[in-house]
Each structure stands twice: as structure tokens, then as C-alpha cells.
Design a protein around this motif. Structure first.
Motif, PDB file in Angstrom:
ATOM      1  N   ALA A  28       0.828  -1.218   0.000  1.00 58.41           N
ATOM      2  CA  ALA A  28       0.000   0.000   0.000  1.00 58.41           C
ATOM      3  C   ALA A  28       0.856   1.258   0.000  1.00 58.41           C
ATOM      4  CB  ALA A  28      -0.937  -0.012   1.201  1.00 58.41           C
ATOM      5  N   TRP A  49      -1.689   0.538  -9.260  1.00 58.04           N
ATOM      6  CA  TRP A  49      -1.952  -0.447  -8.198  1.00 58.04           C
ATOM      7  C   TRP A  49      -2.301  -1.793  -8.819  1.00 58.04           C
ATOM      8  CZ3 TRP A  49      -5.618  -3.825  -6.627  1.00 58.04           C
ATOM      9  CH2 TRP A  49      -5.591  -4.271  -5.303  1.00 58.04           C
ATOM     10  N   GLN A 146      -7.779  -4.220   1.839  1.00 56.57           N
ATOM     11  CA  GLN A 146      -7.493  -2.810   2.115  1.00 56.57           C
ATOM     12  C   GLN A 146      -7.927  -1.932   0.940  1.00 56.57           C
ATOM     13  OE1 GLN A 146      -3.373  -2.046   2.953  1.00 56.57           O
ATOM     14  NE2 GLN A 146      -3.761  -0.012   3.770  1.00 56.57           N
TER      15      GLN A 146
END
Length: 235
Positions: A28, A49, A146
Motif C-alpha cells: 500500500a 496499483w 485494504q
């Protein structure tokens, strides 16, 4: 010697578990979503990502799925049956000693203690390996969770979330752990780690009881035999 042999066989795998767990924990930070920097920047960060996790998955597959191929699976099964045979031998040897207390000699005691130490040490190290593998699996799934949880914070923003939702849906299906080709799915002897965890919860205590009970009985029996011999020798 047992620990050295175990780490000689599985040390690289344990190092890989630690390395990929650290990489998953830092994912992250390497790929932030940049939600406060405008729509174009946000879409670019979501794409980055997604691409980063695809590369991580490919590296993960190369490191673990390849190592858990046919040859490695055969080695795992062979090691498992040898370990299972050692446990059966240990139990049989201890029950024999319990039944024939008069044959307890220092040599026989040394033999069963040696087998017991080998089995216990290998079991403890095996559980350590399972725990690290499970931690890696949770860390990888945590990346996806997440990302999905970020939707709650982004829902009140002015950003267009279509691409974000598409990426989140893709990885939710890839990492659900139900399909044979699920992402970040580690298996031992062809069994998913989650199933092994369930088996240990249900059958770990009975198995441990079956192993520990004869050990306790044998220790008590040995103490009783040598206490009697000590009393006889004193007379």
C-alpha cells in the motif's frame, strides 16, 4: 541435527515467506491511491496499483506454485508419510514399553526419547512453516481487502469510481480462495492452507492427546520401575 536438516531442506522457502510477507505489508505504501490529487491522477494510481499487484502475483506464482509442482509435491508426500511412520513407530514403541515394563533398559529408553525428540522438533518446525505460510496468505489477501475498504472513504468524494470498482471486483474474485486458480493460494500436499487450519482446529487436540498420553504414562512407569529397583538395591 534435526533442526539443521529441516532448515537445510526448507530454509529457502521460509526466507521466501518472510520476503513476500514484507513486500505484501509494504504494498500500500508503494502504490498509494492518490485520491486527493484529481481524477486523472487517481485513475493513474488505480491502474498502477492493479499492474503492481499483477506483477506481484506473477512473482508469487513463480516463487511458490512452481516450487509446489509435481516433483516437489511427491517429495512433500514422501516426507509426510515418513513423518507419519515415525509417529506410528514412536507410539508402538512406547505402548510396547508400557506393556512390558520389565524390558525397560537405558538403551531402550534412549531410543524412544530420541525418536520422541525428533518427532517433536520436526512437528514444531512444521507448525512454524505453516504459520509463516498462513501469515503470507493473510498479508496478500489483506492487500485486496485494504483496497476494497478504501471505497468507503471514496464514496463521498467527487471522483468517478468506475475503474476503481472494476479493479476491486476483479481482485475480489481472483482472491476469494474458492477456485483452484485463486490468487495467492498456498497449498500443502495439494490442500489449501485454510483447510489445513480447519483440520488442526478440529483434530489437533485429539492427536496431541494420543501422542502425549503414552509419553506421560511411560515416564510414570519408568519412574515406578527405577524407584522399585532403587528400593531393592538399598535392601
Amino acid at each position: 541435527a534435526v533442526a539443521w536438516f529441516f532448515f537445510f531442506m526448507h530454509g529457502p522457502l521460509l526466507d521466501a515467506f518472510a520476503r513476500y510477507t514484507l513486500e505484501a505489508d509494504n504494498f500500500a505504501h508503494r502504490y498509494p491511491l492518490c485520491a486527493g490529487e484529481g481524477q486523472a491522477r487517481f485513475d493513474a494510481c488505480v491502474a498502477a496499483w492493479h499492474g503492481g499487484l499483477l506483477r506481484f502475483e506473477q512473482s508469487f506464482e513463480a516463487a511458490f506454485r512452481a516450487d509446489l509442482g509435481a516433483d516437489s509435491a511427491l517429495l512433500q508426500r514422501g516426507s509426510f508419510f515418513i513423518f507419519f511412520g515415525a509417529i506410528i513407530t514412536l507410539l508402538g514403541f512406547m505402548y510396547d514399553n508400557i506393556i512390558a515394563l520389565n524390558t525397560l533398559t537405558p538403551r531402550r529408553i534412549k531410543m524412544w526419547v530420541t525418536i520422541l525428540l525428533v518427532v517433536v522438533t520436526w512437528s514444531a518446525l512444521g507448525l512454524l512453516t505453516f504459520r509463516r505460510a498462513r501469515a503470507l496468505e493473510f498479508a496478500c489477501i489483506g492487500i485486496v481487502n485494504q483496497f476494497r475498504m478504501a471505497l468507503g472513504h471514496l464514496a463521498t468524494s467527487d471522483l468517478e469510481l468506475t475503474r476503481f470498482r472494476d479493479v476491486a471486483t476483479f481482485w475480489e474474485k481472483r482472491a476469494d480462495g474458492l477456485s483452484q486458480d485463486a490468487a495467492f493460494d498456498l497449498r500443502l500436499l495439494g490442500i489449501p492452507l485454510g483447510h489445513i487450519s480447519t483440520y488442526l482446529q478440529y483434530y489437533g487436540l485429539p492427536i496431541a492427546t494420543a501422542v502425549i498420553t503414552p509419553v506421560v504414562k511411560l515416564v510414570v512407569s519408568i519412574y515406578g520401575v527405577y524407584q522399585k529397583r532403587s528400593i531393592v538395591s538399598q535392601k
